[in-house]
Design an enzyme around this catalytic site. Structure first.
Site, PDB file in Angstrom:
ATOM      1  CD  GLU A  30      -1.297   0.137   3.686  1.00  0.00           C
ATOM      2  OE1 GLU A  30      -1.880  -0.919   3.999  1.00  0.00           O
ATOM      3  OE2 GLU A  30      -1.497   1.211   4.264  1.00  0.00           O
ATOM      4  NE  ARG A  74      -1.027   8.146   6.886  1.00  0.00           N
ATOM      5  CZ  ARG A  74      -0.203   7.288   7.456  1.00  0.00           C
ATOM      6  NH1 ARG A  74       0.941   7.723   7.969  1.00  0.00           N
ATOM      7  NH2 ARG A  74      -0.457   6.007   7.520  1.00  0.00           N
ATOM      8  CB  VAL A  93       4.559   7.660  13.109  1.00  0.00           C
ATOM      9  CG1 VAL A  93       5.221   7.655  14.485  1.00  0.00           C
ATOM     10  CG2 VAL A  93       3.057   7.846  13.237  1.00  0.00           C
ATOM     11  NE  ARG A 101       5.698   4.070  15.220  1.00  0.00           N
ATOM     12  CZ  ARG A 101       4.685   4.115  14.365  1.00  0.00           C
ATOM     13  NH1 ARG A 101       3.444   4.179  14.823  1.00  0.00           N
ATOM     14  NH2 ARG A 101       4.886   4.076  13.063  1.00  0.00           N
TER      15      ARG A 101
END
Lengths: 456, 221
Positions: free
Chosen positions: A288, A292, A295, A338
């Site tokens: 995919e 945008r 993160v 993260r």
């Protein structure tokens, strides 16, 4: 260039976009919900505007509230960040209808890449290998069974409108498939408002590798290399790094080169990420595109020195890219961890509350992108990301050493975080060997994974 | 001691006077004070002296407009944001309509301030320690441009839920409603001004003290 940009997001990415605006000398306005009144982005902003109550549907996800905020504050562009309205082509269209610029791909480009299934066909046509899958959406149970037979079990049932691994299900047999279609349809309908499903061949022990691309309005496109996001928990990325340890230098170059050629040919514009699965043989399959900023974009910034958010804003303003592929130099190795408000001991349930102490690590090659400060109250309404600890080193080994040291320096008191999973990962042999696959954590369970690392 | 010892006739006369104050003078004064931006108004009428005074801690109309954060700078930026956060939270909790009678409200005013005979401090509208029990504030339900409703002016009587203005959100009006029964006071924003969600727009001076407000008749209770 824009006069004034509305930052239509929250948390660390709102702070990140604000910094990019400052670097470009562009004024910025931060929107906030009533739950984010005391957020760092609001505190740092030149200007801030409350757009609604804590419920994101009435604030960060409200198209009228966000656009009205841009108009009343005199902004000429809106940066959507990631999540929320960032990939909503209707929002981008309404932004344009109000004479404003959406910082991201233009609406017609977003529209072209909106369906995952159609995007796979489009980019497959431009030379990207895709995972064998159903021919279009599955019509009914019988069609699904026929297609699965052709592809070969196990197969993955995927919602067309999904993302972040939500609503996917792996089935090993016709019987399982038959039993799962209805459930998946209703789950997809509930989660995404769209019950279209397709099938994909299930690949075991895969790596997740993605290519960062930037393309300007004039069709100048370059890739900024790849990132490896194989460390995941239930399809949620936890730790990302670049370059990927999964591929040779030549294979990495080929992957990135094919990705940039395909998206430029397909008319993509602005920053974007093409996600691939890489199997045990090193074969890669396009899955995919994310239209945008992501993160994990700092990983690439650490390697290339290119400010991706500023580049995104410049491209949206109609500026030419200003550099070519030959100008892009990828140096060293970078890791991003993260830091989430999640309780590793309790199935990663989200936590909220007041951050009593906060100390960001420092030193050479260490970067902390976070919206935390001592006394900040993490509201319970939004995602659990508290920040990203990013480190750079000359090679993978020194980057991991710096990551351990930086993680030891990081203090986040008063709220439960997922720091233990990172400590465990940085001591895990599979990870240290660079052999991690997307099921590394889920196969043993994250709690067992952490416990095993603690015994070492 | 106190009111119980007074003659019934005397009390009746007082109440008659209070009734007339409640019906005529007080609403007019409240509206005037609200609209004028003055700190204090005093009226003498026979034996009565009525003085209305605003609290001294800055319930004068806040002048912050959308965008005023731009005037903040440097290290000072953090502290003002925190205090504006506190102020902003107050604006989100409009005082609800009370259920006490107008008479009781005026009696409360009377003891607190109306019958003031010397220079003793009186703070009928003191909100320095919290909300103002005599005033509700209509806040903005959306981000957009504010327009007051035609005919709703300082001094207008409104009931809870009455439309008193509208916010234009991309050309679609969203109603601003009165948060309580009362009298429209000062507007904190200009017609056509950009407002944010939750921003204070218009004062509504209550005709009755809300339940739970401090009862000046029984100090210390």
């Amino acid at each position: 260039m824009f006069q004034k940009v509305l930052i239509a997001n929250r948390g660390e990415i709102a702070v990140r976009i604000l910094r990019a605006c400052r670097a470009l000398g562009v004024e910025a306005v931060v929107v906030y919900s009533q739950a984010d009144r005391d957020s760092l982005a609001v505190r740092l902003a030149d200007e801030a505007i409350c757009i609604g109550p804590p419920d994101a549907k009435r604030s960060y996800l409200s198209v009228p509230a966000v656009i009205s905020a841009a108009i009343v504050t005199g902004c000429d562009a809106i940066h959507p960040g990631y999540g929320f309205l960032s990939e909503d082509e209707t929002f981008a269209e309404v932004v344009r209808a109000h004479g404003l610029t959406f910082i991201g791909p233009p609406p017609q480009v977003l529209d072209r890449f909106a369906s995952k299934e159609a995007t796979r066909r489009l980019l497959g046509g431009y030379g990207l290998p895709t995972i064998p899958g159903s021919n279009g959406m599955i019509r009914d149970e019988l069609h699904a069974l026929e297609e699965a037979e052709r592809i070969g079990y196990p197969v993955l049932i995927k919602p067309s409108a999904g993302g972040g691994g939500k609503g996917m299900r792996m089935v090993r047999s016709a019987r399982e498939l038959d039993a799962s279609i209805k459930v998946c349809r209703s789950e997809a309908k509930a989660a995404f408002g769209d019950d279209s499903l397709y099938l994909e061949k299930w690949l075991d022990d895969t790596r997740h590798v993605e290519v960062q691309v930037v393309v300007d309005r004039f069709g100048n496109g370059v890739h900024l290399g790849e990132r490896d996001c194989s460390v995941q928990r239930r399809h949620q990325k936890i730790l990302e790094e670049a370059p990927t340890p999964a591929l040779s230098v030549a294979a990495r170059a080929e992957l990135a080169d094919r990705a940039i050629r395909a998206v430029v040919s397909a008319g993509y514009e602005n920053v974007g990420t093409l996600e691939f699965l890489v199997d045990r043989d090193g074969d890669f399959y396009f899955i995919e595109i994310n239209c945008r900023i992501q993160v994990e974009h700092p990983v690439t910034e650490m390697l290339t020195g290119i400010d991706l958010v500023a580049t995104q804003i410049r491209i949206a303003a109609g500026e030419p890219l200003g550099f070519s592929q030959a100008d892009v130099e990828v140096r060293g190795h970078a890791l991003e961890m993260r830091i989430n408000a999640e309780d590793v001991d309790h199935d990663f349930r989200p936590s909220a509350g007041v951050v009593e102490r906060y100390l960001a690590p420092g030193g050479p090659g260490v970067r902390m992108d976070s919206h935390l400060y001592a006394g900040y109250e993490v509201p319970p309404y939004y995602d659990s990301l508290l920040g990203k600890l990013v480190v750079w080193g000359r090679d993978r080994g020194s980057a991991i050493d710096r990551a351990r040291a930086a993680l030891d320096e990081l203090v986040v008191d008063g709220i439960v975080t997922n720091i233990p999973i990172h400590r465990a990962m940085l001591r895990n042999e599979v990870f240290l060997d660079g052999k991690m696959t997307t099921n590394l954590l889920d196969r043993v369970g994250s709690a067992a994974f952490v416990a095993a690392a603690e015994r070492r | 001691m106190g009111t119980d010892d007074r003659e019934a006739a005397e009390r009746l006369a007082d109440h008659a006077a209070i009734d007339s104050l409640a019906d005529q003078l007080i609403p007019a004064l409240i509206a005037k004070l609200g609209a004028s931006g003055l700190g204090e108004i005093e009226v003498r009428e026979g034996d009565w002296k009525v003085r209305l005074r605003r609290p001294a801690d800055g319930t004068t109309p806040p002048s912050r407009k959308v965008g005023d954060r731009g005037t903040r700078s440097g290290a000072g930026a953090v502290a003002p944001a925190a205090s504006s956060g506190t102020a902003a939270r107050q604006q989100l909790t409009p005082v609800g309509p009370g259920r006490q009678s107008v008479l009781e409200a005026v009696e409360a005013l009377a003891v607190g301030a109306v019958f003031e005979t010397d220079g003793a401090p009186s703070t009928p509208f003191d909100s320095s320690h919290g909300r103002d029990p005599f005033r509700a504030i209509a806040t903005s339900p959306a981000v957009g441009f504010y327009t007051p409703r035609t005919g709703v002016v300082p001094g207008s009587r409104v009931r809870t839920g009455d439309p008193i203005g509208a916010i234009d959100v991309l050309g679609v009006p969203t109603e601003v409603v009165a948060p309580a029964d009362g009298i429209v006071g000062a507007s904190l924003v200009e017609p056509g001004e950009a407002v944010e969600y939750g921003q204070e727009l218009v004062w509504v001076e209550l005709l009755s003290a809300p339940a739970g407000a401090a009862d000046p008749m029984t100090p210390g209770s």
